[in-house]
Design an enzyme around this catalytic site. Structure first.
Site, PDB file in Angstrom:
ATOM      1  N   HIS A  40      11.814  47.272  31.558  1.00 22.74           N
ATOM      2  CA  HIS A  40      12.643  48.395  32.056  1.00 22.74           C
ATOM      3  C   HIS A  40      11.855  49.272  33.034  1.00 22.74           C
ATOM      4  O   HIS A  40      12.148  50.463  33.170  1.00 22.74           O
ATOM      5  CB  HIS A  40      13.176  49.265  30.916  1.00 22.74           C
ATOM      6  CG  HIS A  40      13.769  48.486  29.780  1.00 22.74           C
ATOM      7  ND1 HIS A  40      15.118  48.255  29.660  1.00 22.74           N
ATOM      8  CD2 HIS A  40      13.181  47.855  28.730  1.00 22.74           C
ATOM      9  CE1 HIS A  40      15.343  47.523  28.579  1.00 22.74           C
ATOM     10  NE2 HIS A  40      14.172  47.257  28.001  1.00 22.74           N
ATOM     11  N   SER A  58       4.854  54.735  61.321  1.00 23.99           N
ATOM     12  CA  SER A  58       6.084  55.460  61.600  1.00 23.99           C
ATOM     13  C   SER A  58       5.970  56.102  62.973  1.00 23.99           C
ATOM     14  O   SER A  58       4.883  56.501  63.388  1.00 23.99           O
ATOM     15  CB  SER A  58       6.279  56.524  60.526  1.00 23.99           C
ATOM     16  OG  SER A  58       7.062  57.586  61.028  1.00 23.99           O
ATOM     17  N   LYS A  93       1.886  57.483  57.912  1.00 20.45           N
ATOM     18  CA  LYS A  93       2.587  56.398  57.216  1.00 20.45           C
ATOM     19  C   LYS A  93       1.997  55.010  57.453  1.00 20.45           C
ATOM     20  O   LYS A  93       1.569  54.678  58.546  1.00 20.45           O
ATOM     21  CB  LYS A  93       4.060  56.355  57.650  1.00 20.45           C
ATOM     22  CG  LYS A  93       4.935  57.456  57.136  1.00 20.45           C
ATOM     23  CD  LYS A  93       5.075  57.495  55.616  1.00 20.45           C
ATOM     24  CE  LYS A  93       5.817  56.312  55.041  1.00 20.45           C
ATOM     25  NZ  LYS A  93       7.258  56.366  55.333  1.00 20.45           N
ATOM     26  N   GLU A 142       8.986  44.302  52.356  1.00 17.99           N
ATOM     27  CA  GLU A 142      10.366  44.802  52.352  1.00 17.99           C
ATOM     28  C   GLU A 142      11.318  43.791  52.980  1.00 17.99           C
ATOM     29  O   GLU A 142      12.421  43.546  52.475  1.00 17.99           O
ATOM     30  CB  GLU A 142      10.475  46.089  53.173  1.00 17.99           C
ATOM     31  CG  GLU A 142       9.770  47.281  52.587  1.00 17.99           C
ATOM     32  CD  GLU A 142       9.713  48.400  53.618  1.00 17.99           C
ATOM     33  OE1 GLU A 142      10.734  49.103  53.784  1.00 17.99           O
ATOM     34  OE2 GLU A 142       8.671  48.568  54.278  1.00 17.99           O
TER      35      GLU A 142
END
Ligand code: ARG
Length: 457
Positions: A157, A278, A284, A291
């Site tokens: 979980h 970024s 960043k 992804e």
């Protein structure tokens, strides 16, 4: 370019219609297989005396020349030049060797031809994919071996559950990918069947030798039923299904890399070469490859549903609907190959933050099960032990303590037979070491598992 079927028609094809039915812009990917298949077919026609030796030689020579020019990029296939790759090849051949080119298509149809091309193409790609899976498994093993005794929280979980060895986690993926490889190996066998000779649907009246063609093209079998061979794409569907499962596995690993490289986890740092920045936030570093692998899983699932839907309820045998099989197939192959390559490199080059991993197993109550097991060994039933330790966790939370911080007298206030050994079992290292069941996470088992994994490779 000339059509393969003009004779019966009085009118020219509508321009929009011509564009609509054309597959050349994508089936040109199959040119090599179409040529190799054609060469084997013509050699068979010569051997079976369906055409003369001279005709055979002339056609084979022409086809080989086209193949060479295509491979050396001297010959380009531009869209709209022909209806499909089969027409394109025959037209080019006619330009090179004249009307004898027309004998290439004896005892053959585009229906068995495309079934052959696709099988040849996919057999090669499936072998490539197996190699890429092996590379990924090798990367996982490499990192597992380098971090043999590193402990991380194991999750259920996404909550800390029980401490485990980091290599145990990596090996979980090793075995997932091993089954993916198994699925690819398995479907390869059913793909390895030579359909040529089925002709349009019924077979042919020419005295052909199908086994000769199969041998030339390295197929281990020939198809048993001409109608079946030209009407099915189940070999592509099997590949798309196995690919969907494989992408599902990759997406889970991708997701974990995204999580692990976040500030909250800080378990790993991905190599700069697989991240981007970024345009506005200078600090960043985004885990884009991970992804996108996660994201591209969607298109691979879509490709499977696409072709399943296209094939649904089609009457036998060939239907033009089946031309729609190529784009989902090619897209899946390239998505899979790039994703596997990038995942393997990302794993191989990532930095492991051992301190942060191990620190995360402290103060998280993840050894509470150990304490319950300890009480069971003292004679309590597991339910009693579970309840008792649950009470201890509440006590700790209310007093801002960890289980490890409890003194012996505090322990004894919960259960009189507690002794110092109880404090020992609460350490993550002891919890890991205790999991010595076959397939469990203790060091000895994990080392065994790495040994076996190497043999599997
Ligand atoms: N381009 C076609 C396809 O990919 C080849 C077979 C065409 N057959 C036909 N009878 N029109 O399915």
């Amino acid at each position: 370019m000339e059509k393969l079927w003009g004779g019966r028609f009085k009118k020219n094809i509508n321009k929009e219609m011509e564009k609509f039915i054309s597959s050349l812009s994508f089936d040109k990917k199959l040119v090599k297989y179409d040529l190799l298949g054609s060469i084997a077919h013509v050699q068979m026609l010569g051997k079976c005396k369906i055409i003369s030796k001279e005709e055979e030689n002339k056609i084979v020579e022409g086809l080989k020349q086209i193949l060479k020019e295509v491979q050396e990029s001297k010959l380009e296939i531009t869209a709209r030049e022909a209806e499909d790759i089969h027409s394109w090849v025959e037209n080019k051949l006619k330009e090179k060797i004249g009307t004898v080119a027309g004998k290439l298509h004896i005892a053959r149809s585009r229906n068995d031809q495309i079934a052959l091309d696709e099988r040849m193409y996919l057999k090669e790609e499936v072998l490539k994919i197996q190699d890429l899976l092996k590379d990924l498994q090798t990367s996982l093993l490499l990192i597992a071996e380098k971090n043999l005794d590193v402990i991380i929280p194991g999750y259920t979980h996404l909550q800390h559950a029980q401490p485990i060895l980091f290599p145990h986690h990596l090996l979980a993926y090793f075995y997932k990918f091993n089954r993916d490889k198994g699925r690819m190996k398995d479907l390869f066998k059913r793909m390895d069947v030579m359909p040529l000779g089925s002709a349009a649907l019924a077979g042919t009246s020419f005295p052909i030798d199908r086994k000769f063609v199969a041998k030339k093209l390295s197929f281990s079998k020939v198809s048993e039923n001409s109608l079946d061979a030209v009407s099915d794409r189940d070999f592509i569907l099997e590949f798309l299904s196995a690919s969907a499962i494989l992408m599902m596995h990759l997406s889970r690993l991708g997701e974990e890399l995204v999580l692990w490289s976040s500030q909250e986890f800080n378990f790993i740092e991905l190599d700069d070469s697989f991240c981007t920045g970024s345009s506005i936030m200078p600090q960043k570093k985004n885990p884009d490859a991970a992804e996108l692998i996660r994201g591209k899983t969607g298109r691979v699932y879509g490709n499977l549903i696409n072709l399943l839907t296209t094939m649904k309820a089609l009457p036998l045998a060939y239907n033009h609907d089946m031309q729609e099989d190529k784009e989902p197939l090619f897209d899946t192959v390239s998505t899979l190959e790039t994703s596997l390559f990038l995942m393997s490199k990302m794993i191989e080059t990532m930095q492991i933050n051992k301190e942060k991993m191990e620190k995360s197993t402290e103060d998280d109550f993840s050894t509470a099960t150990e304490l319950a097991d300890y009480l069971v060994k003292k004679g309590l039933s597991f339910r009693e032990a579970h309840k008792l330790v649950g009470g201890m966790v509440i006590y700790c939370l209310e007093n801002k303590k960890n289980l490890e911080d409890l003194t012996l007298s505090e322990l004894k206030s919960f259960y009189k037979d507690f002794n110092e050994k109880a404090l020992e079992v609460l350490k993550p290292q002891s919890a890991v070491e205790a999991k010595n069941s076959y397939g469990g996470t203790c060091l000895k088992r994990v080392e065994e598992s790495i040994g076996k994994a190497k043999q599997v490779l």
